[in-house]
Structures are given as C-alpha cells and as structure tokens.
Scaffold this motif. Structure first.
Motif, PDB file in Angstrom:
ATOM      1  N   ASN A   1      75.372  32.585  63.808  1.00 13.04           N
ATOM      2  CA  ASN A   1      75.843  32.742  65.186  1.00 13.04           C
ATOM      3  C   ASN A   1      76.880  33.851  65.328  1.00 13.04           C
ATOM      4  OD1 ASN A   1      74.286  30.539  66.215  1.00 13.04           O
ATOM      5  ND2 ASN A   1      75.745  29.139  65.247  1.00 13.04           N
ATOM      6  N   ASN A   2      77.338  34.385  64.200  1.00 15.47           N
ATOM      7  CA  ASN A   2      78.323  35.467  64.218  1.00 15.47           C
ATOM      8  C   ASN A   2      77.584  36.780  64.004  1.00 15.47           C
ATOM      9  OD1 ASN A   2      80.618  37.076  64.052  1.00 15.47           O
ATOM     10  ND2 ASN A   2      81.022  36.533  61.911  1.00 15.47           N
ATOM     11  N   THR A   3      77.083  37.362  65.071  1.00 14.75           N
ATOM     12  CA  THR A   3      76.253  38.557  64.961  1.00 14.75           C
ATOM     13  C   THR A   3      77.080  39.818  65.191  1.00 14.75           C
ATOM     14  OG1 THR A   3      75.627  38.397  67.294  1.00 14.75           O
ATOM     15  CG2 THR A   3      74.190  37.325  65.682  1.00 14.75           C
ATOM     16  N   TRP A   4      76.548  40.920  64.677  1.00 17.83           N
ATOM     17  CA  TRP A   4      77.230  42.203  64.807  1.00 17.83           C
ATOM     18  C   TRP A   4      77.084  42.746  66.226  1.00 17.83           C
ATOM     19  CZ3 TRP A   4      75.155  47.053  65.945  1.00 17.83           C
ATOM     20  CH2 TRP A   4      76.029  48.132  65.779  1.00 17.83           C
ATOM     21  N   ASN A   5      78.149  43.388  66.733  1.00 17.65           N
ATOM     22  CA  ASN A   5      78.110  43.992  68.059  1.00 17.65           C
ATOM     23  C   ASN A   5      78.681  45.400  67.981  1.00 17.65           C
ATOM     24  OD1 ASN A   5      79.008  44.724  70.858  1.00 17.65           O
ATOM     25  ND2 ASN A   5      78.155  42.705  71.316  1.00 17.65           N
ATOM     26  N   GLY A   6      77.939  46.362  68.492  1.00 18.13           N
ATOM     27  CA  GLY A   6      78.355  47.752  68.405  1.00 18.13           C
ATOM     28  C   GLY A   6      79.642  48.070  69.125  1.00 18.13           C
ATOM     29  N   ASP A   7      80.035  47.233  70.100  1.00 23.77           N
ATOM     30  CA  ASP A   7      81.290  47.471  70.807  1.00 23.77           C
ATOM     31  C   ASP A   7      82.503  47.085  69.970  1.00 23.77           C
ATOM     32  OD1 ASP A   7      79.961  48.427  73.035  1.00 23.77           O
ATOM     33  OD2 ASP A   7      79.802  46.447  73.962  1.00 23.77           O
ATOM     34  N   ASN A   8      82.274  46.330  68.906  1.00 23.72           N
ATOM     35  CA  ASN A   8      83.341  45.958  67.964  1.00 23.72           C
ATOM     36  C   ASN A   8      82.767  46.086  66.560  1.00 23.72           C
ATOM     37  OD1 ASN A   8      85.764  45.000  66.908  1.00 23.72           O
ATOM     38  ND2 ASN A   8      85.202  42.847  67.189  1.00 23.72           N
TER      39      ASN A   8
ATOM     40  N   LYS B   1      83.363  47.446  63.698  1.00 22.35           N
ATOM     41  CA  LYS B   1      84.039  47.336  62.406  1.00 22.35           C
ATOM     42  C   LYS B   1      84.426  45.906  62.051  1.00 22.35           C
ATOM     43  CE  LYS B   1      85.917  52.031  62.232  1.00 22.35           C
ATOM     44  NZ  LYS B   1      87.141  52.865  62.085  1.00 22.35           N
ATOM     45  N   LYS B   2      84.534  45.036  63.046  1.00 23.00           N
ATOM     46  CA  LYS B   2      85.039  43.689  62.785  1.00 23.00           C
ATOM     47  C   LYS B   2      84.047  42.580  63.100  1.00 23.00           C
ATOM     48  CE  LYS B   2      89.905  44.932  63.471  1.00 23.00           C
ATOM     49  NZ  LYS B   2      91.156  44.636  64.217  1.00 23.00           N
ATOM     50  N   SER B   3      83.012  42.867  63.870  1.00 25.37           N
ATOM     51  CA  SER B   3      82.083  41.804  64.248  1.00 25.37           C
ATOM     52  C   SER B   3      81.037  41.586  63.162  1.00 25.37           C
ATOM     53  CB  SER B   3      81.402  42.146  65.577  1.00 25.37           C
ATOM     54  OG  SER B   3      80.674  43.360  65.462  1.00 25.37           O
ATOM     55  N   GLY B   4      80.409  40.422  63.197  1.00 26.72           N
ATOM     56  CA  GLY B   4      79.349  40.101  62.254  1.00 26.72           C
ATOM     57  C   GLY B   4      79.886  39.668  60.902  1.00 26.72           C
ATOM     58  N   PRO B   5      78.997  39.268  59.985  1.00 27.23           N
ATOM     59  CA  PRO B   5      79.416  38.862  58.638  1.00 27.23           C
ATOM     60  C   PRO B   5      80.165  39.985  57.929  1.00 27.23           C
ATOM     61  CG  PRO B   5      77.132  38.239  59.046  1.00 27.23           C
ATOM     62  CD  PRO B   5      77.544  39.116  60.185  1.00 27.23           C
ATOM     63  N   GLN B   6      81.131  39.610  57.103  1.00 28.49           N
ATOM     64  CA  GLN B   6      81.948  40.584  56.375  1.00 28.49           C
ATOM     65  C   GLN B   6      81.918  40.362  54.864  1.00 28.49           C
ATOM     66  OE1 GLN B   6      83.656  43.139  58.033  1.00 28.49           O
ATOM     67  NE2 GLN B   6      82.596  42.379  59.845  1.00 28.49           N
ATOM     68  N   MET B   7      81.457  39.205  54.408  1.00 31.76           N
ATOM     69  CA  MET B   7      81.505  38.872  52.989  1.00 31.76           C
ATOM     70  C   MET B   7      80.378  39.563  52.224  1.00 31.76           C
ATOM     71  SD  MET B   7      80.656  36.957  50.139  1.00 31.76           S
ATOM     72  CE  MET B   7      79.380  35.851  50.712  1.00 31.76           C
ATOM     73  N   GLU B   8      80.731  40.216  51.108  1.00 33.29           N
ATOM     74  CA  GLU B   8      79.755  40.882  50.249  1.00 33.29           C
ATOM     75  C   GLU B   8      79.425  39.973  49.067  1.00 33.29           C
ATOM     76  OE1 GLU B   8      80.903  45.574  50.801  1.00 33.29           O
ATOM     77  OE2 GLU B   8      81.989  44.410  49.293  1.00 33.29           O
TER      78      GLU B   8
END
Length: 629
Positions: free
Chosen positions: A314-321, A323-330
């Motif tokens: 449910n945490n999807t990437w958004n081009g308006d944010n 650098k911080k939106s969407g998954p971040q864990m590698e």
C-alpha cells in the motif's frame, strides 16, 4: 604484503580476505629513476608532456610536466622489448609526489600486447592532494579500485604508462615519480573490506535460531540485555520502562544479503510474566521497512509468528515525492533487524526463537494479461506471444547500436524461441556486433536484443510483459520504451530525442545484484547531458508467480503514468511533462549498470525470458501513428 584467507562463519558461506604477514619476492625498481636512462627511455604520448630528472638530492626521481592542452591522456611510457617478466610478483607499486598547489590525478597502466579493443591492461587512478606523496599499487588482473579486470599476463608486460587526464588550467600539472617497483605474491587479490562482505542465510533461509547463532557483539541495545541460548535463540530482557527501548541484531560481519526472499518469519516466545506485543523493523543501507506489529499480544509462556514483509504493497512510489515515497529497504544490504514492543516495560522478556527468510508468491488478479487495469473502451493492439518458429521481424528489430555497455555484441544467436517464450541469452562468445564481420566492435560476450523502432509504435495506452529475470551477477535486463517520431523526422537521435515532449519509460529495469524480485521504474527526459532529468524508484518489489515470472506494466495517458507489478500499482506520476510522442518497445540484456556486481563467466549463459508482450489502446486516444509501420 597481504595474503587472502578463506573463513567460514557458522552456517553462512562468505569469503573474506584477512591480512597475514608472508614472505615476498625481493622488490627491485623496474626502472631506476635516478639513472639518465629513465629520461632517455621515456616515450612521450603527447607534445604537452616533458620529463626531467629531479634536481632535489633528497628526493630523486623523474618529474613529469604537463602543459595545458587538449590531449585526452597526456603522459609518458616505458616500453619493454623483449617483454618484461614480472610473474614472480603480484603487483606494480608507484610512489608519486604532487609538486603543485592543486589536487591532481595520475594513472598507472600496465599493458600486455593485443587488440586495444579488448583493453589488454590494468589501471589505477591515483589522487594526490597538493604537495603530498602517495603510494599506490596496480594488482595484476584488477583495475580502478581493485575491481576484477583484464587478466593480465604478468610475464609479458610490453609497457608501463604514467598519464593524467585533460589539463585545463594555465599552470599545467607537475608531479614527481619517486619509484616504480614490483611487489607482492603471484595471484594476490585485493583485501575485502568487512563492510563489503555479504552474509547469506543458510539453505533453509535461517539467519538466527535453529542452530544458527549471531555473536553477542553484533547487537545494538537501548535499555535491554541479551542472552544467546545453545540453539541460537536469543533472550531479550527489557531493563527500563522506556518507549525507545529496543534491540538491533546485526549480521556477524558486513550486511545480510536476502535478495532471494521477500519476507521474514520471526518466531517469538513470551518468556516473561506479562503479555507483550512485539514490533519488528528491517534496517538497510538505503532505508528501512515500517515497524511491523504482531497481530495480537502474546501471552506469557506462549509463542507466535510475526511476518515481516520487505515492502508494503500500500506504500507506492509517487513522482511528486520521488525521493521519499514507496519502499526504501534494500534486501541485499540489510544492516540489522530491530525489536521492541508496543509498550516496553522493565521486566518484560521475549525469546526470539528463530528468524527465517521466506519467498512469497503472487496472488494474481484475473484480468492480468487480458485487459488494462482500468475501465474504458479498450482495444488490444499487440499480442506477441512468441509462439512461432521464427522471430517476428515485422515487429522486432534485432540489430541496433549498443549505447549501454562495452562488453556485449548483439547477435541473432542470442534470441532463442523455446516453448512459446523468447529467451534473450547472454553467452561468453567472441564475435562482431550485429553479426557483421566488418563491424569494428568485437567483444567477448554475445547477447540478443530487440526493439520495435521503425516497425511498431503507439502513443498512449497500456503496455505489459511477463518476464523471468536472470540471476547471474553483473547483468542489466530491461523492458522499456523510447520515443520514435517516425522516419520523416530525421536520423535516430532526432526521432528518439527525449526532449521536445519525448521521454524514456523504464517499465522494468533490473540489476541482478538486487535479486530477481526487485527492480527499478524510472522516467528520463530532456536528453542525457547537462539538461538531463530523471525520477524513479529502484525499490520496486514484485512477488513471482508459481513459475517464477513477474509481470510488469505501465498505463500511459495524457499527463499520467501508472506502473504495475503483477497487476498491483507500484508507482505513478501525474504531470504535464509526461511524454506526448509515439513510442516503441525495447528489451535488452546488457552488462553493468550503476549498482551491480562483476560478471561471473562460470554462471553463463544466462537467460532473460519473455513470455509475452501485449498492448492496448483506448478508443478516444487512438491515432493514425499507432501500429505497424
């Protein structure tokens, strides 16, 4: 000198280089830089360069002066005929002094004879601060920071070259070469930094418990104490009532590489006297997962399992944010796994019985592969299922320039139709680019390529492909789209310009270092030079289907892009700058990329498998530019 030593940690398999004193061959200068021959034998590679003997008795050597100019690699070299035999050594060492008040760079290159297009040399760049002396080595078989490179034959060195880059400042550059010496042992390898080691789970996916232990020194704690049991399970005691009390479990060394999995299954026992509700978080180099809370409190004396997904759907990437939106864990760079409770209190105790990595399979929607993900008056415009015996060259161009790496050449042999699928195969096989015996590009790796440039385009619509990603290291497969404005607009660079309303869509761009269930989505526009702009996310995760495939798609509407993985939205960007030009489809499997491992020939050939490519167009967006050309 240093010698590599193999170490095994518990059930983990790793290789780490450890420093040990060993005997070494006697070091003697390759060139006596105090001798007049050091000047007379030096061959200039640019008229900007002069070499002179040092006039400082305390610091003898050869001084290289490089005047301002346009030469790309000004410097000088020493040639050896017959070839120089340094097979008793493992490297060449150079000592340099910067005689200027500005930082500068000097490179040392060791050459074999051979085709220059194969780069038969090893090189290291040396950066020198003003008026400082630096010693650097070039290990045989390694270049540019100790990365695996051309396998130099140290018994047949034909020249040693010292050079710099283009000199733009009026004062030029001036360095003293103090010594060039052989050293080390044959076959030596660069030391591995502990932080670069990656720990994999055991064959059952276990990283703690069930016999697997983590050293007590590999924890970070805040108001907790720990005890490791004989089976590897870990007891956590909260010593102070504090909302910030927590424990972080680290790998034995370096980072965990969990790239073959998509969630943790953590078995926890409440070994205390009051109910607890555990919380767990994964921490990586780039970012973390959200804290995952157990579904219910665990009563004293009972156990429960907490599932920790690598990403929140449910945490999807958004081009308006972006650098911080969407998954971040590698998942290939996991620093730690953190534990706490919803209400940490002194006296609470829990036992981490085990941490097991698991692969989770996709629950695919019924519409996938049959229609676009949104309502509308849609018509299917492309259905490439690779069911024929021959490549559909009405749709696919298989010969093209390769702008993306220097290792591969495109060949028809790299496109294999098998069982209704296209296998784009990368093989260690030397050949000419595009199967053209007159082509000057000749490389050691053969691969297939296909795009629809000049053959099929569409402006707006929904585009989807089902694919299985390769796992051999160092590969860079992609499903993407580029503008194609048509033959009448001019040469390819004009037709595919990402400026003037054009754009590159990376629907699925993957680096095999990440593992087969994570990829990148991105948009690039306004060229690839100074004006270049880009946004995207390299932490898009996709659960595989039962056959190990993932399905990636993009919905492209005026001013809007929505990316999908297995039918679920993973990212979007709504902006008037979204491409408004016709675009073609592209699939490739080159090497390299910005975050990858070296190629391992032992794991080749490797296949990027494409099951189908499909496209749809909405009736009100259809235009005469759509379709076959």
């Amino acid at each position: 000198m240093r010698k590599a030593m193999s170490c095994t940690l518990s059930v983990f398999t790793i290789l780490i280089c450890t420093s040990l004193p060993i005997a070494q061959a006697q070091e003697n200068p390759i060139i006596d830089l105090t001798s007049p021959k050091a000047i007379s034998d030096a061959v200039m590679v640019s008229d900007q360069v002069t070499v002179t003997p040092s006039d400082d008795p305390a610091h003898p050597g050869v001084i290289m002066n490089v005047a301002k100019g346009n030469a790309g690699y000004p410097g000088f070299k020493y040639k050896f005929d017959p070839p120089l035999d340094l097979s008793a050594y493992g490297h060449v060492k150079i000592t340099l002094t910067n005689l200027m008040d500005k930082r500068t760079m000097v490179a040392l290159r060791i050459d074999n004879a051979g085709d220059w297009r194969k780069n038969p040399w090893n090189t290291e760049n040396i950066y020198l601060e003003p008026n400082k002396t630096v010693t650097k080595i070039v290990r045989f078989g390694y270049s540019y920071g100790g990365k695996p490179s051309y396998k130099l034959d140290s018994s047949k060195i034909i020249q040693i070259m010292v050079f710099t880059g283009k000199v733009k400042n009026d004062a030029g550059m001036k360095v003293r070469i103090d010594a060039i010496e052989p050293g080390g042992q044959p076959g030596e390898k660069p030391p591995v930094k502990p932080e670069n080691v990656r720990i994999f789970p055991n064959e059952d996916g276990v990283i703690l418990g069930k016999g697997v232990k983590v050293n007590d020194g590999k924890f970070y704690t805040r108001d907790v104490t720990t005890k490791t049991n004989g089976d590897g399970s870990l007891v956590i005691d909260i010593t102070k009532t504090n909302k910030d009390a927590k424990l972080g479990i680290k790998p034995p060394i370096g980072l965990w590489n969990l790239k073959h999995y998509l969630q943790l299954n953590v078995a926890i026992q409440n070994s205390g006297k009051t109910p607890i509700t555990p919380k767990i978080q994964m921490v990586s180099k780039r970012g973390n997962t959200q804290w995952i809370t157990a579904d219910a409190a665990i009563a004293p004396g009972t156990s429960s399992n907490v599932l920790v997904p690598f990403f929140d759907e449910n945490n999807t990437w958004n081009g308006d944010n972006h650098k911080k939106s969407g998954p971040q864990m590698e998942s290939n760079n996991v620093r730690a796994i953190s534990f706490t409770t919803t209400d940490p209190k002194a006296g609470d105790q829990m036992t981490i019985e085990s941490i097991t990595c698991e692969l989770v399979y996709a629950d695919l929607p019924d519409w996938l592969g049959k229609r676009p993900p949104v309502d509308g008056d849609w018509k299917q415009t492309l259905d490439e299922s690779f069911d024929s015996a021959n490549i559909n060259e009405k749709l696919w161009r298989i010969y093209a320039p390769n702008y993306w790496d220097k290792r591969t050449h495109f060949s028809r042999e790299g496109l294999i139709l098998k069982d209704g699928k296209m296998h784009m195969r990368l093989t260690k096989k030397r050949g000419h680019h595009n199967d053209d015996p007159k082509h000057e590009r000749v490389t050691d790796y053969q691969v297939g390529f296909m795009d629809s440039y000049g053959k099929w385009v569409q402006k707006y619509g929904y585009f989807e492909a089902r694919m299985k990603l390769p796992t051999a290291p160092g590969l860079w497969p992609a499903f993407w789209m580029m503008p194609d404005r048509g033959e009448e607009t001019g040469p390819q660079w004009v037709r595919q310009d990402t400026g003037k309303g054009g754009m590159e869509f990376d629907i699925m761009e993957h680096l095999t270092r990440w593992g087969p269930y994570r990829y990148n989505v991105a948009m690039h526009w306004d060229g690839y030079k100074k004006g270049h702009k880009a946004i995207g996310s390299s932490c898009v995760y996709a659960k595989p289907d039962k056959d190990g495939f993932i399905t990636a798609g993009v919905l492209w509407l005026p001013g809007k892009l929505v990316y999908y993985a297995n039918g679920k939205e993973v990212g979007r960007w709504e902006n008037e700058r979204v491409c408004n030009q016709p675009m073609d489809l592209m699939f490739d499997l080159v090497t390299g990329g910005w975050d990858n491992d070296p190629i391992d020939d032992a794991q080749l050939p490797a296949d990027f498998v494409i099951d189908y490519v499909r496209a749809w167009q909405r009736k009100d967006l259809a235009s005469e530019v759509d379709g076959y050309k």
